[in-house]
Design an enzyme around this catalytic site. Structure first.
Site: not given
Length: 243
Positions: A49, A67, A72, A78, A101, A149, A168, A183
């Site tokens: 989309k 850009e 993932r 995880s 998520d 988000h 997400e 960070e």
């Protein structure tokens, strides 16, 4: 007479031996892969989309608001770690309900207005249902983190029927993405115990990135001929879900 399948042995936290056959292990693996498969397909639907919007902007408007696209699906390790950390029952129904998520798409935009515009265009599609929005651009986190988000639900059509899959989607500018990447590396290096001085530097860098975004937005509007533009519309949060 056939030789029985070999058994795998594991130890529970109380050191009680648990015996699992190889066939059972394969069955567990296959079920887990099927569970994640739905999220991978949902992620691909959202990517498609956004890719259509990007190509349409480029061809019709001679402008590309995207850009970079990255995506993932959480790795099994995880996902297991998050289930344990949040105290969720280790069954697929509970995971599906409480973790939204598992599949993620990150949209890196040129300007802040592009982030809001792309969200609005994606949310307006009639097969997309917006579950929640967290606008960290309008209200940054205390450490300076900025990003928009959204958890959206997209239909995936399998041989067994239609499945609604949460994905997400994060929208951020190039400057925001650069800051967030740096960070993350710093927190990883210090195993989350970042010295106070570095935290202050990170916050200053976030403020500088925000100032750069504002300056570039003004230049962009001047170049596009918008003399007195109105600020970008903020998406309205639906309800907060801790991801």
């Amino acid at each position: 007479m056939a030789t029985p399948a070999p058994l795998a042995r594991a130890s529970s936290p109380d050191d009680t031996s648990i015996t699992v056959s190889a066939a059972e292990l394969r069955g567990m693996r296959d079920e887990f892969e099927r569970f994640l498969m739905e999220y991978r397909f949902g992620m691909q639907e959202v990517e498609t989309k956004l890719g259509i919007l990007r190509d349409e902007f480029q061809l019709v408007h001679d402008y590309n608001p995207i850009e970079h696209l990255a995506s993932r699906v959480k790795s099994p390790d995880s996902l297991v770690e998050k289930v344990q950390r949040k105290g969720i029952d280790p069954d697929f129904a509970s995971i599906r309900e409480h973790i939204t998520d598992i599949a993620g798409v990150r949209v890196t935009c040129s300007f802040v207005s592009d982030a809001y515009r792309l969200f609005d265009l994606l949310a307006a599609q009639d097969d997309i249902r917006v579950i929640t929005v967290k606008d960290y651009i309008a209200q940054p986190k205390s450490n300076g983190y900025k990003s928009l988000h959204a958890i959206v639900e997209v239909p995936v059509f399998l041989s067994s029927g239609r499945v609604e899959v949460p994905v997400e989607v994060q929208f951020r500018t190039i400057a925001m993405d650069f800051w967030a990447s740096l960070e993350h590396k710093i927190y990883y290096k210090y195993d989350t115990n970042v010295p106070a001085g570095l935290l202050d530097e990170l916050k200053d860098a976030a403020d500088t990135a925000a100032e750069l975004d504002e300056r570039m937005e003004r230049l962009h509007r001047e170049i596009r001929g918008a003399a007195h533009p109105s600020p970008p519309m903020r998406p309205r949060p639906v309800r907060a879900i801790e991801a």
